[in-house]
Every structure is written in C-alpha cells, then in structure tokens.
Design an enzyme around this catalytic site. Structure first.
Site, PDB file in Angstrom:
ATOM      1  N   THR A 299      68.919 -28.473  67.277  1.00  0.00           N
ATOM      2  CA  THR A 299      68.103 -29.551  66.720  1.00  0.00           C
ATOM      3  C   THR A 299      66.924 -29.638  67.665  1.00  0.00           C
ATOM      4  OG1 THR A 299      69.797 -30.929  65.644  1.00  0.00           O
ATOM      5  CG2 THR A 299      68.049 -32.101  66.712  1.00  0.00           C
TER       6      THR A 299
ATOM      7  N   HIS B 255      77.249 -32.586  67.875  1.00  0.00           N
ATOM      8  CA  HIS B 255      78.130 -32.635  66.704  1.00  0.00           C
ATOM      9  C   HIS B 255      77.891 -33.962  65.969  1.00  0.00           C
ATOM     10  CE1 HIS B 255      82.375 -31.554  65.100  1.00  0.00           C
ATOM     11  NE2 HIS B 255      81.569 -31.973  64.158  1.00  0.00           N
TER      12      HIS B 255
HETATM   13  N1  ASP Z   1      73.082 -33.169  65.401  1.00  0.00           N
HETATM   14  C1  ASP Z   1      72.779 -32.139  64.470  1.00  0.00           C
HETATM   15  C2  ASP Z   1      73.627 -32.311  63.251  1.00  0.00           C
HETATM   16  O1  ASP Z   1      74.774 -32.672  63.353  1.00  0.00           O
HETATM   17  C3  ASP Z   1      73.011 -30.785  65.007  1.00  0.00           C
HETATM   18  C4  ASP Z   1      72.590 -30.603  66.414  1.00  0.00           C
HETATM   19  O2  ASP Z   1      71.982 -31.428  67.033  1.00  0.00           O
HETATM   20  O3  ASP Z   1      72.879 -29.558  66.965  1.00  0.00           O
HETATM   21  O4  ASP Z   1      73.149 -32.027  62.180  1.00  0.00           O
END
Ligand code: ASP
Length: 348
Positions: free
Chosen positions: A213, A266
């Site tokens: 992200t 997550h």
């Molecule tokens: N938080 C993001 C999601 O769950 C993924 C990430 O930050 O790696 O979509």
C-alpha cells in the site's frame, strides 16, 4: 569621564533591549515535516538485490522530497500528501495505481482515502477500476461531493464528471504482480481441495500476498496535518473485498488536535482495531506521546490480535513515528529540523 561611561552603558543597554524586542518580534520558523510509506510486509533482505533496493529507495526519496519541497514553499499538507502518493501510485514498484495487485478474477480494484486534520473533512473511494489516480478521486470526493465515500461504478462516473484522467484496467498491469496472482491461485486451489472451503483456504495464504500500500502524512507551516493512503489491496481478493485503506479511522486519520496516520498491513485487523483513529485517540485523551501511542497499537494491540503491518504517523509538533511489526516497511521521512530517513528493513 563618568558621564561618558554612563552614556555608553545606557546605549549598550538600549541596544540589547532593542535586539531582544526584535528577536521577540521575529516570526519563529514554523516546523513542517512529511513521512511516507510504500507498504509493510514480509520483505526479505536476502532476496532483495542491491539494484532493487536502490530503485525502491530512489522512488521513496523522490516522493518524500517532492512533498517536502512543497511544504517548504508554504503549500498545504494536503497537497504535499497527494503529490507524494501520486508519485508512488505511478511507480510499478508499489501496490497502488500502476503495479497494483490482481484480484482473483485477474483485474485490479483500487481503494484510497484522504483526510484533512484542520477541517476533519475526508474523502474515500473503493473498488475503482479505471481511475488513474485513486487518491486524486478521494480528494475530489472530499472537496466536490457531499459524501465521504464512493464505490465502484458510481465512483467512476463521478471521476469522469470531475474530469479526472481515466485509463483501462490493464494500465495497472505488471508481470511481477501477475506471477504472484498465479502462485496465489495455485496455492488456493490446492488448499481448497484439501480443506473443501475457499474461505479457509484463503486464510492460509502466505503473508507475501497480503501486503503493499502507499501512504503519506504531513504537517505544513500553518500547523495543519493531513493523511492519505492508496492501495490495490490483497492479491487474489474476491467478492469485492475492501480493506482498511479507504476506511477513515482504520487506514487513514488526521486531526490537528492529535495526529495524522496512514496504515499498511492486514486490512481486516486494521479495520477491526480502527488502528489510525485509535493512535490519535490515545494521543488526544491519554496525553501520551505519538511514539508511545503508535508503538502500543502496532506492537501490543495488533500483535496480540495477530494483525501484522505498520503505520506512519506525525503530530502537530512535527514528531514522526513509523513503527511496524513485520520484517520490513518501505518508508521515508524528512523534517524541517534537519532529520531525514529512508529505510526498508527493521534494522535500517
Ligand atoms: N492494508 C491493505 C489492505 O488490507 C494492504 C496493505 O497495506 O498491505 O488492503
């Protein structure tokens, strides 16, 4: 002689007085700072070539320095956050915009959000497939709609009405992410055969499929905080799954009274533990430092729950905190006090 001495003493005193009046009147330099992230997760030092590391660090620096220069020239934290995120969205290295992970069906569905700590206005989009810059659309939702969050086809209609650049879904394609989808789907199929349940199989997917992200937080010279986050979500996500990134309070939060936070990890855990807002609430109501609040939420609360990932956070004084409980988090920061940092692993 005596008079001469008296006069010169009086003159010296007067000039000292004048100097102190001048320095009291001089505007103190206002602190400003920015921190960015390019995702947390299982980042393996031994598997990363020096050239790859250099490429990641160069892009992180470019995004950070672009935002920092805007802050230095007096621009708002909101515009610095958007500019830094757009550089990361355009880079195929990160799971946002170009380079976003693939859904189970082989497409890209993007989520993003932005929050302004002065006004507490916020904008978010989820599941968009053809908007080139999801963070720009989140900003348009915040500024030009009466809503906070738009999703899917409706969000795309709004993006077109706003005149934002649109692309075909394949614009976001990269071979590396496609290979990762193929591996994830094979693993899912094997596990589903064994467990006879897709959800249970999905639960076993390795952490490398769950992260990535981009985000930014900033404090500008006017003392205003902003935070933004943009993501492709999780590899092989299905059924229109939406993570924490577009959820205000979970993946993104900003309030001049406490702090600004952008999260990565997550998402299901970050939603349930409303991570970004929890950090700011601890600062605001418990009166503890940003570093302590962020550390408790990331390394105690999330770890106990089994949620891995990290955050970047900044307070109204420009203090920056970037804790994570995974093996790495792509991150960089720069403050007007002269401190700057770029790193990937937990011992950087
Ligand atoms: N938080 C993001 C999601 O769950 C993924 C990430 O930050 O790696 O979509």
């Amino acid at each position: 002689m005596k008079n001469k001495l008296l006069i010169s003493t009086l003159l010296t005193l007067a000039s000292v007085e004048l100097m102190s009046i001048n320095s009291a009147q001089a505007e103190p330099e206002k602190a400003f700072a920015i921190a960015i992230h390019g995702g947390a997760g299982t980042i393996n030092r031994s598997k990363m070539s020096p050239a790859k590391r250099e490429a990641y660090e160069a892009k992180l620096k470019q995004a950070r320095d672009t935002g920092y220069a805007m802050l230095a020239s007096g621009k708002s934290s909101q515009s610095a956050v958007i500019a830094a995120i757009q550089i990361l969205e355009e880079s195929p290295l990160f799971n946002a915009g170009k380079g976003a992970v693939y859904t189970f069906e082989g497409e890209h569905e993007l989520d993003a959000s932005i929050m302004n700590g002065k006004t507490l206005n916020a904008g978010a989009v989820s599941g968009v497939k053809t908007v080139k810059s999801p963070i720009a659309l989140a900003q348009a939702v915040m500024e030009n709609s009466v809503h906070v969050m738009l999703s899917g086809a409706g969000a795309e209609t709004f993006a077109r009405q706003q005149g934002l650049p649109m692309v075909s879904n394949s614009y976001f394609n990269t071979d590396a992410r496609y290979q990762s989808l193929l591996k994830a789907k094979k693993q899912l199929a094997d596990k589903e055969r064994e467990l006879k349940d897709f959800q249970a199989a999905h639960q076993t997917l390795g952490k490398q499929y769950k992260y990535g992200t981009v985000g930014a937080v900033a404090l500008d010279k006017s003392g205003n905080l902003s935070a933004g986050t943009s993501t492709g979500g999780m590899t092989a996500k299905r059924y229109g799954r939406i993570g924490d990134a577009p959820i205000i309070g979970a993946g993104t939060y900003a309030n001049n009274a406490s702090c600004a936070v952008s999260a990565t990890g997550h998402g299901e855990y970050f939603i349930r533990y409303h991570v970004a807002a929890d950090i700011c609430a601890r600062v605001q109501y418990q009166g503890i430092s940003l570093a302590k609040a962020a550390d408790i939420v990331v390394n105690d609360v999330l770890v106990a729950a089994g949620g891995s990932g990290g955050v970047i956070a900044i307070d109204p004084l420009g203090n920056i905190s970037m804790p994570f409980n995974s093996t790495g988090m792509y991150r960089a920061s720069k403050s007007s006090n002269g401190e700057e940092f770029v790193g990937i692993f937990n011992d950087d």
